[in-house]
Design a protein around this motif. Structure first.
Motif, short mmCIF file in Angstrom:
data_model
loop_
_atom_site.label_atom_id
_atom_site.label_comp_id
_atom_site.label_asym_id
_atom_site.label_seq_id
_atom_site.Cartn_x
_atom_site.Cartn_y
_atom_site.Cartn_z
N LEU A 199 0.82 -1.22 0.00
CA LEU A 199 0.00 0.00 0.00
C LEU A 199 0.85 1.26 0.00
O LEU A 199 0.47 2.27 -0.60
N GLU A 200 1.99 1.22 0.71
CA GLU A 200 2.87 2.39 0.84
C GLU A 200 4.32 1.95 0.63
O GLU A 200 5.08 1.79 1.58
N PRO A 201 4.71 1.78 -0.63
CA PRO A 201 6.06 1.27 -0.91
C PRO A 201 7.20 2.18 -0.46
O PRO A 201 8.34 1.72 -0.34
N ASP A 202 6.92 3.44 -0.18
CA ASP A 202 7.95 4.37 0.28
C ASP A 202 7.90 4.60 1.78
O ASP A 202 8.45 5.58 2.28
N SER A 203 7.26 3.70 2.52
CA SER A 203 7.17 3.84 3.97
C SER A 203 8.52 3.53 4.60
O SER A 203 8.96 2.38 4.64
N ILE A 204 9.18 4.57 5.08
CA ILE A 204 10.49 4.40 5.71
C ILE A 204 10.37 3.50 6.94
O ILE A 204 11.14 2.55 7.10
N LEU A 205 9.39 3.78 7.77
CA LEU A 205 9.19 2.99 8.98
C LEU A 205 8.80 1.55 8.63
O LEU A 205 9.24 0.60 9.28
N GLY A 206 8.02 1.38 7.58
CA GLY A 206 7.64 0.04 7.14
C GLY A 206 8.84 -0.80 6.74
O GLY A 206 8.95 -1.97 7.14
#
Length: 106
Positions: free
Chosen positions: A39-46
């Protein structure tokens, strides 16, 4: 707006992954983080938490890859800049944690 059946919003996936990690469930965390990063490929925390989850399950190569993505995404942020979606974490603090985990995964 409700997500499609079976698709929790990204923020809920992140919270579920953190809870799984808190309970020592690396595989469960990876499950939620895989969907979060879809869903959020640029999620740093993810990516950072995905690296920790991979470390918890013994996948050091995958962990290094996830920490590496976090580092690249952090490169564009000043040390005192807030990390998007990380509830007030500053980029410099997360950058130091990523570096520490990268050493552990080596």
């Amino acid at each position: 707006d409700r997500p499609k059946r079976g698709y929790a919003p990204a923020r809920e996936r992140l919270a579920a992954a953190q809870l799984a990690l808190d309970h020592g469930d690396g595989a469960g965390a990876r499950h939620h983080l895989k969907r979060l990063l879809y869903l959020e490929p640029d999620s740093i925390l993810g990516h950072y938490l995905s690296g920790i989850a991979h470390m918890a399950t013994g996948s050091r190569t995958r962990a290094r890859r996830q920490f590496g993505v976090s580092a690249v995404l952090l490169d564009g942020l000043a040390d005192d800049a807030p990390v998007p979606g990380a509830d007030g974490w500053q980029a410099g603090a997360l950058r130091a944690l990523v570096a520490t985990w990268m050493e552990r995964a080596a």
